[in-house]
Design a protein around this motif. Sequence first.
Motif, PDB file in Angstrom:
ATOM      1  N   ARG A   1     -12.698 -11.324  12.949  1.00 56.33           N
ATOM      2  CA  ARG A   1     -12.199 -12.544  12.293  1.00 56.33           C
ATOM      3  C   ARG A   1     -13.360 -13.305  11.653  1.00 56.33           C
ATOM      4  O   ARG A   1     -13.237 -13.850  10.565  1.00 56.33           O
ATOM      5  N   ARG A   2     -14.480 -13.301  12.388  1.00 58.12           N
ATOM      6  CA  ARG A   2     -15.644 -14.052  11.914  1.00 58.12           C
ATOM      7  C   ARG A   2     -16.179 -13.495  10.588  1.00 58.12           C
ATOM      8  O   ARG A   2     -16.652 -14.235   9.742  1.00 58.12           O
ATOM      9  N   ILE A   3     -16.112 -12.171  10.422  1.00 55.32           N
ATOM     10  CA  ILE A   3     -16.677 -11.585   9.184  1.00 55.32           C
ATOM     11  C   ILE A   3     -15.641 -11.512   8.053  1.00 55.32           C
ATOM     12  O   ILE A   3     -15.908 -10.981   6.980  1.00 55.32           O
ATOM     13  N   GLY A   4     -14.443 -12.057   8.307  1.00 58.95           N
ATOM     14  CA  GLY A   4     -13.408 -12.070   7.258  1.00 58.95           C
ATOM     15  C   GLY A   4     -12.755 -10.717   7.040  1.00 58.95           C
ATOM     16  O   GLY A   4     -12.542 -10.271   5.910  1.00 58.95           O
ATOM     17  N   TRP A   5     -12.402 -10.030   8.140  1.00 61.40           N
ATOM     18  CA  TRP A   5     -11.817  -8.685   8.108  1.00 61.40           C
ATOM     19  C   TRP A   5     -10.609  -8.578   7.167  1.00 61.40           C
ATOM     20  O   TRP A   5     -10.531  -7.643   6.360  1.00 61.40           O
ATOM     21  N   GLU A   6      -9.709  -9.566   7.238  1.00 61.41           N
ATOM     22  CA  GLU A   6      -8.467  -9.455   6.451  1.00 61.41           C
ATOM     23  C   GLU A   6      -8.764  -9.290   4.964  1.00 61.41           C
ATOM     24  O   GLU A   6      -8.195  -8.430   4.292  1.00 61.41           O
ATOM     25  N   GLN A   7      -9.689 -10.108   4.483  1.00 58.84           N
ATOM     26  CA  GLN A   7     -10.030 -10.031   3.067  1.00 58.84           C
ATOM     27  C   GLN A   7     -10.803  -8.745   2.762  1.00 58.84           C
ATOM     28  O   GLN A   7     -10.570  -8.092   1.739  1.00 58.84           O
ATOM     29  N   MET A   8     -11.679  -8.336   3.700  1.00 62.65           N
ATOM     30  CA  MET A   8     -12.521  -7.160   3.467  1.00 62.65           C
ATOM     31  C   MET A   8     -11.715  -5.871   3.351  1.00 62.65           C
ATOM     32  O   MET A   8     -11.931  -5.061   2.453  1.00 62.65           O
ATOM     33  N   TRP A   9     -10.762  -5.667   4.276  1.00 67.76           N
ATOM     34  CA  TRP A   9     -10.008  -4.405   4.191  1.00 67.76           C
ATOM     35  C   TRP A   9      -9.094  -4.386   2.972  1.00 67.76           C
ATOM     36  O   TRP A   9      -8.874  -3.333   2.355  1.00 67.76           O
ATOM     37  N   ARG A  10      -8.587  -5.569   2.597  1.00 65.77           N
ATOM     38  CA  ARG A  10      -7.722  -5.645   1.413  1.00 65.77           C
ATOM     39  C   ARG A  10      -8.493  -5.257   0.147  1.00 65.77           C
ATOM     40  O   ARG A  10      -8.009  -4.482  -0.677  1.00 65.77           O
ATOM     41  N   LEU A  11      -9.694  -5.822   0.016  1.00 65.76           N
ATOM     42  CA  LEU A  11     -10.512  -5.514  -1.166  1.00 65.76           C
ATOM     43  C   LEU A  11     -10.847  -4.025  -1.231  1.00 65.76           C
ATOM     44  O   LEU A  11     -10.786  -3.393  -2.285  1.00 65.76           O
ATOM     45  N   THR A  12     -11.176  -3.460  -0.038  1.00 64.53           N
ATOM     46  CA  THR A  12     -11.472  -2.020   0.042  1.00 64.53           C
ATOM     47  C   THR A  12     -10.260  -1.209  -0.419  1.00 64.53           C
ATOM     48  O   THR A  12     -10.372  -0.287  -1.231  1.00 64.53           O
ATOM     49  N   ALA A  13      -9.079  -1.548   0.122  1.00 61.38           N
ATOM     50  CA  ALA A  13      -7.853  -0.801  -0.205  1.00 61.38           C
ATOM     51  C   ALA A  13      -7.538  -0.908  -1.698  1.00 61.38           C
ATOM     52  O   ALA A  13      -7.231   0.098  -2.358  1.00 61.38           O
TER      53      ALA A  13
ATOM     54  N   ILE B   1       0.850  -1.208   0.000  1.00 61.58           N
ATOM     55  CA  ILE B   1       0.000   0.000   0.000  1.00 61.58           C
ATOM     56  C   ILE B   1       0.882   1.255   0.000  1.00 61.58           C
ATOM     57  O   ILE B   1       1.606   1.504   0.970  1.00 61.58           O
ATOM     58  N   PRO B   2       0.844   2.068  -1.068  1.00 62.50           N
ATOM     59  CA  PRO B   2       1.620   3.323  -1.040  1.00 62.50           C
ATOM     60  C   PRO B   2       1.016   4.265   0.024  1.00 62.50           C
ATOM     61  O   PRO B   2      -0.197   4.443   0.073  1.00 62.50           O
ATOM     62  N   ASN B   3       1.890   4.823   0.872  1.00 63.03           N
ATOM     63  CA  ASN B   3       1.399   5.658   1.983  1.00 63.03           C
ATOM     64  C   ASN B   3       2.200   6.950   2.053  1.00 63.03           C
ATOM     65  O   ASN B   3       3.420   6.911   2.188  1.00 63.03           O
ATOM     66  N   LYS B   4       1.525   8.097   1.992  1.00 67.03           N
ATOM     67  CA  LYS B   4       2.220   9.400   2.043  1.00 67.03           C
ATOM     68  C   LYS B   4       2.405   9.897   3.473  1.00 67.03           C
ATOM     69  O   LYS B   4       3.070  10.893   3.706  1.00 67.03           O
ATOM     70  N   HIS B   5       1.758   9.248   4.438  1.00 72.07           N
ATOM     71  CA  HIS B   5       1.789   9.731   5.817  1.00 72.07           C
ATOM     72  C   HIS B   5       3.185   9.536   6.434  1.00 72.07           C
ATOM     73  O   HIS B   5       3.891   8.575   6.097  1.00 72.07           O
TER      74      HIS B   5
ATOM     75  N   GLN C   1      -6.027   5.052   8.673  1.00 70.31           N
ATOM     76  CA  GLN C   1      -7.285   5.774   8.869  1.00 70.31           C
ATOM     77  C   GLN C   1      -8.099   5.851   7.569  1.00 70.31           C
ATOM     78  O   GLN C   1      -9.323   5.718   7.576  1.00 70.31           O
ATOM     79  N   ASP C   2      -7.402   6.038   6.440  1.00 68.65           N
ATOM     80  CA  ASP C   2      -8.097   6.111   5.146  1.00 68.65           C
ATOM     81  C   ASP C   2      -8.802   4.792   4.830  1.00 68.65           C
ATOM     82  O   ASP C   2      -9.931   4.769   4.356  1.00 68.65           O
ATOM     83  N   ILE C   3      -8.104   3.682   5.105  1.00 69.42           N
ATOM     84  CA  ILE C   3      -8.669   2.366   4.765  1.00 69.42           C
ATOM     85  C   ILE C   3      -9.818   2.011   5.716  1.00 69.42           C
ATOM     86  O   ILE C   3     -10.865   1.523   5.279  1.00 69.42           O
ATOM     87  N   PHE C   4      -9.623   2.288   7.015  1.00 69.59           N
ATOM     88  CA  PHE C   4     -10.709   2.059   7.982  1.00 69.59           C
ATOM     89  C   PHE C   4     -11.969   2.834   7.551  1.00 69.59           C
ATOM     90  O   PHE C   4     -13.080   2.317   7.588  1.00 69.59           O
TER      91      PHE C   4
END
Length: 639
Positions: free
Chosen positions: A188-200, A91-95, A215-218
């Motif tokens: 974990r139950r809702i598959g967070w790892e995959q969900m945030w990756r797809l969003t990003a 993930i490219p990050n300017k922060h 913060q942007d991804i959240f």
Amino acid sequence: IRGPGPTRGPQQIPNRLIHVACVCAGHNASRDVVTLVKSILFHRRNPLHFHFITDTVANQILSTLFQSWMVPSVQVSFYDADELKSEVSWIPNKHYSGIYGLMKLTLTKALPSNLSKVIVLDTDITFATDIAELWAIFRKFTEKQVIGLVENQSDWYLGNLWKNHKPWPALGRGFNTGVILLYIERLRRIGWEQMWRLTAERELMSMLSTSLADQDIFNAFIKQNPVLVHQLPCFWNVQLSDHTRSEQCYTEVSDLKVIHWNSPKKLRVKNKHVEFFRNLYLTFLEYDGNLLRRELFGCPSQASSESTLQQALEELDEDDQCYDFRRERIMVHRVHLYFLQYEYTPTADGTDITLVAQLSMDRLQMLEAICKHWEGPISLALYMSDAEAQQFLRYAQASEVLKNRKNVGYHIVYKEGQFYPVNLVRNVALRNVNTPYVFLTDVDFLPMYGLYDYLRKSIVQLDMANTKKALVVPAFETLRYRLSFPKSKAELLSMLDMGTLYTFRYHVWTKGHAPTKYAKWRTATTPYKVEWEADFEPYVVVRRDCPEYDQRFVGFGWNKVSHIMELDAQEYDLIVLPNAFMIHMPHAPSFDISKFRSSPSYRYCLTTLKDEFHQDLSRKYGSAALKYLTQLQQHISMA
């Protein structure tokens, strides 16, 4: 010791373990996290478990700090940030936080699988209340909610800060991730790892990089799934940057629970209550961390190191005239390693050498001069209170000389007890050396110019890698505060003849350095061996694996003598270097020497400790140590 914290409401159940997670990398963040931890410990009434995601630097600093702090009912776990980097490095990050600013996204993977809930905090947070109140909010989550956050108090996500400002998508004002309630089990139950990756991945196609790291991804994730967020009242994360509406968040300052210094300007932000915030922050910054070692009611202490210490204390005889000295020997001092930025690259030839010394606040002015005289690495242990450590920090940050030297390791040993534990402090400096050799000196000496290079050449010439040698650097002194420092041995000898310089302790304690044989040194062109004599305490260069200093000696007297005696017992050859010298600079007498001179019981106890040291030496080294007892008996009969 503690302030009148909040009254225990029905939601504050004692003994319930509270989990707190923090991403902490580097020297500065490690310093910040200590202030955060102090503010939590001050108000808490529950056992705590801190989970730190750290780089190597922060791991070393914080593991030593917590081990030596020994706070009851506190557990600490560390997780290697390097192992998590691949999760977010794409993930490219300017922060300015870089890759570590994205690590909170990986917590479901990093933290133990049996951990159900955790409070996640930035390092620039100060608590003004009991963290149990925040933990209790988990019970207000609906069945679907997995994450608790406070609304952003800046206009960032509204996109109206400047022309063409295009932030990541967010729900309304968006949320700030400085304080997060993370229901890990549900995530974990809702598959967070995959969900945030797809969003990003989706957002990066148009946004190209993050501006505010995790913060942007959240926020993009929450915009897609608003039902998953539980909005926390704003006083759980009062954000102090110049563009915030934090003042609209609360009506009374007394409502505040958590202050977030999320501005690079920290204490200079504009806010009508900034003085209140500043004072709260400074209180914990300078608060004596030893006071936080108190037991919690109803929480029997589990730590074995505490019970061992307690047992050792109970075995001491309180009627013993030297009880305070003996207690000092078993006291565990809090230690904060690498208090400032430290960088060191080992030399290829294996001859590198670190100058090792200890000091307290009254010798701080020597540091700049030492840095000018010695370009090699330095390991310094500083004996200070929490408040003095902050003064030192300000002093170092304001000094051009100290700011530009990155190869100096500053290690804080926090003040406690009646005496200056000089040998314990020396050992902290000695243990945290990264070179094969050490130059054991005192901070009120200035080495000759070029000593660092000369010693490295001598290490090779005298084959120190394969022999047991202690190289003696002859010590001199001046009584003048302004000295034109000699550039060579010839210049030093003429100053000696003129009376500008003297051999060290010439007026008060010639025995300490007489065996150096100064008369021979004047004309020597090659290194020469000298024999150990009673009370000899030269400054030496040895391998890093030399014996440590004996910690029973505190304050003034016998702290270096005992060390040289043990080097001799281990059959180190004492070799005087013909072209090396160091000069002691004048200063007011230390508090400990005044105590030694004015107190008969101090002198009595020092004699007792000496006798015990001799006996221990005999037990350890057998017949080789007999000469020390003989010397001692001669010494007594002469006295």
